[in-house]
Design a protein around this motif. Structure first.
Motif, PDB file in Angstrom:
ATOM      1  N   SER A 185      19.313  28.775  48.873  1.00  0.00           N
ATOM      2  CA  SER A 185      20.252  27.646  48.873  1.00  0.00           C
ATOM      3  C   SER A 185      20.609  27.246  47.450  1.00  0.00           C
ATOM      4  O   SER A 185      21.779  27.020  47.138  1.00  0.00           O
ATOM      5  N   LYS A 186      19.606  27.158  46.590  1.00  0.00           N
ATOM      6  CA  LYS A 186      19.858  26.802  45.191  1.00  0.00           C
ATOM      7  C   LYS A 186      20.713  27.861  44.504  1.00  0.00           C
ATOM      8  O   LYS A 186      21.609  27.535  43.723  1.00  0.00           O
ATOM      9  N   MET A 187      20.436  29.121  44.786  1.00  0.00           N
ATOM     10  CA  MET A 187      21.224  30.209  44.195  1.00  0.00           C
ATOM     11  C   MET A 187      22.689  30.109  44.603  1.00  0.00           C
ATOM     12  O   MET A 187      23.583  30.457  43.828  1.00  0.00           O
ATOM     13  N   LEU A 188      22.918  29.653  45.831  1.00  0.00           N
ATOM     14  CA  LEU A 188      24.278  29.559  46.364  1.00  0.00           C
ATOM     15  C   LEU A 188      24.952  28.232  46.015  1.00  0.00           C
ATOM     16  O   LEU A 188      26.142  28.052  46.277  1.00  0.00           O
ATOM     17  N   GLY A 189      24.175  27.288  45.473  1.00  0.00           N
ATOM     18  CA  GLY A 189      24.736  25.990  45.111  1.00  0.00           C
ATOM     19  C   GLY A 189      24.958  25.077  46.298  1.00  0.00           C
ATOM     20  O   GLY A 189      25.884  24.256  46.280  1.00  0.00           O
ATOM     21  N   ILE A 190      24.123  25.219  47.330  1.00  0.00           N
ATOM     22  CA  ILE A 190      24.230  24.394  48.526  1.00  0.00           C
ATOM     23  C   ILE A 190      22.855  23.833  48.870  1.00  0.00           C
ATOM     24  O   ILE A 190      21.847  24.270  48.320  1.00  0.00           O
ATOM     25  N   ASP A 216      26.460  26.373  63.221  1.00  0.00           N
ATOM     26  CA  ASP A 216      26.905  25.000  63.481  1.00  0.00           C
ATOM     27  C   ASP A 216      28.136  24.641  62.668  1.00  0.00           C
ATOM     28  O   ASP A 216      28.879  23.744  63.033  1.00  0.00           O
ATOM     29  N   ARG A 217      28.312  25.343  61.561  1.00  0.00           N
ATOM     30  CA  ARG A 217      29.468  25.099  60.701  1.00  0.00           C
ATOM     31  C   ARG A 217      29.942  26.437  60.136  1.00  0.00           C
ATOM     32  O   ARG A 217      29.129  27.337  59.941  1.00  0.00           O
ATOM     33  N   PRO A 218      31.219  26.567  59.876  1.00  0.00           N
ATOM     34  CA  PRO A 218      31.720  27.819  59.316  1.00  0.00           C
ATOM     35  C   PRO A 218      31.253  27.991  57.872  1.00  0.00           C
ATOM     36  O   PRO A 218      31.122  27.015  57.129  1.00  0.00           O
ATOM     37  N   THR A 219      30.997  29.226  57.492  1.00  0.00           N
ATOM     38  CA  THR A 219      30.584  29.527  56.130  1.00  0.00           C
ATOM     39  C   THR A 219      31.833  29.670  55.268  1.00  0.00           C
ATOM     40  O   THR A 219      32.667  30.534  55.535  1.00  0.00           O
ATOM     41  N   PRO A 220      31.986  28.827  54.247  1.00  0.00           N
ATOM     42  CA  PRO A 220      33.171  28.931  53.382  1.00  0.00           C
ATOM     43  C   PRO A 220      33.219  30.286  52.673  1.00  0.00           C
ATOM     44  O   PRO A 220      32.174  30.881  52.381  1.00  0.00           O
ATOM     45  N   SER A 221      34.399  30.738  52.395  1.00  0.00           N
ATOM     46  CA  SER A 221      34.565  32.065  51.793  1.00  0.00           C
ATOM     47  C   SER A 221      33.865  32.187  50.449  1.00  0.00           C
ATOM     48  O   SER A 221      33.282  33.234  50.157  1.00  0.00           O
ATOM     49  N   ASP A 222      33.859  31.132  49.641  1.00  0.00           N
ATOM     50  CA  ASP A 222      33.204  31.238  48.330  1.00  0.00           C
ATOM     51  C   ASP A 222      31.688  31.429  48.478  1.00  0.00           C
ATOM     52  O   ASP A 222      31.080  32.201  47.737  1.00  0.00           O
ATOM     53  N   VAL A 223      31.082  30.775  49.453  1.00  0.00           N
ATOM     54  CA  VAL A 223      29.648  30.934  49.694  1.00  0.00           C
ATOM     55  C   VAL A 223      29.378  32.317  50.277  1.00  0.00           C
ATOM     56  O   VAL A 223      28.408  32.981  49.903  1.00  0.00           O
ATOM     57  N   LYS A 231      27.442  39.224  47.253  1.00  0.00           N
ATOM     58  CA  LYS A 231      27.075  39.711  45.921  1.00  0.00           C
ATOM     59  C   LYS A 231      25.569  39.656  45.717  1.00  0.00           C
ATOM     60  O   LYS A 231      24.979  40.575  45.143  1.00  0.00           O
ATOM     61  N   THR A 232      24.937  38.592  46.180  1.00  0.00           N
ATOM     62  CA  THR A 232      23.489  38.439  46.047  1.00  0.00           C
ATOM     63  C   THR A 232      22.752  39.532  46.804  1.00  0.00           C
ATOM     64  O   THR A 232      21.774  40.098  46.310  1.00  0.00           O
ATOM     65  N   PHE A 233      23.225  39.839  48.017  1.00  0.00           N
ATOM     66  CA  PHE A 233      22.557  40.812  48.878  1.00  0.00           C
ATOM     67  C   PHE A 233      23.114  42.226  48.729  1.00  0.00           C
ATOM     68  O   PHE A 233      22.624  43.154  49.360  1.00  0.00           O
ATOM     69  N   HIS A 234      24.175  42.396  47.938  1.00  0.00           N
ATOM     70  CA  HIS A 234      24.798  43.715  47.730  1.00  0.00           C
ATOM     71  C   HIS A 234      25.233  44.347  49.051  1.00  0.00           C
ATOM     72  O   HIS A 234      24.898  45.497  49.359  1.00  0.00           O
ATOM     73  N   CYS A 235      25.964  43.566  49.835  1.00  0.00           N
ATOM     74  CA  CYS A 235      26.490  44.063  51.106  1.00  0.00           C
ATOM     75  C   CYS A 235      27.828  43.370  51.376  1.00  0.00           C
ATOM     76  O   CYS A 235      28.221  42.464  50.642  1.00  0.00           O
ATOM     77  N   SER A 236      28.495  43.790  52.428  1.00  0.00           N
ATOM     78  CA  SER A 236      29.810  43.218  52.731  1.00  0.00           C
ATOM     79  C   SER A 236      29.685  41.891  53.489  1.00  0.00           C
ATOM     80  O   SER A 236      28.693  41.633  54.165  1.00  0.00           O
TER      81      SER A 236
END
Length: 64
Positions: A20-25, A37-44, A50-55
C-alpha cells in the motif's frame, strides 16, 4: 476479488501495508481494490503492473 493481485503480492513477499505504501494508498483502499468493492484506478493499476512485472490484464484476471 482480484485474486492475481493478491497472488503477486504474496509471491513477492510484500505485506499489504508495505505494498500500500509503495502504491501511495492506504491499506483500507488496497483491500477495497482487492475485494472488488471499488474500481482500481488506472494509475494504481499501472504502478502494480510495474511493481510485479506483469500486465494489468493479468492482475485484473483478464488473461492468465
Amino acid at each position: 476479488m482480484r485474486v492475481n493481485i493478491e497472488a503477486e503480492r504474496v509471491r513477492n513477499q510484500y505485506t499489504k501495508e508495505v505494498l500500500s505504501k509503495m502504491l501511495g494508498i492506504t491499506s483500507k483502499t488496497y483491500l477495497g481494490y482487492v475485494r472488488g468493492d471499488r474500481p482500481t484506478p488506472s494509475d494504481v493499476l499501472i504502478k502494480m503492473s510495474k511493481t510485479f512485472h506483469c500486465s494489468a490484464d493479468y492482475l485484473l484476471g483478464l488473461e492468465q
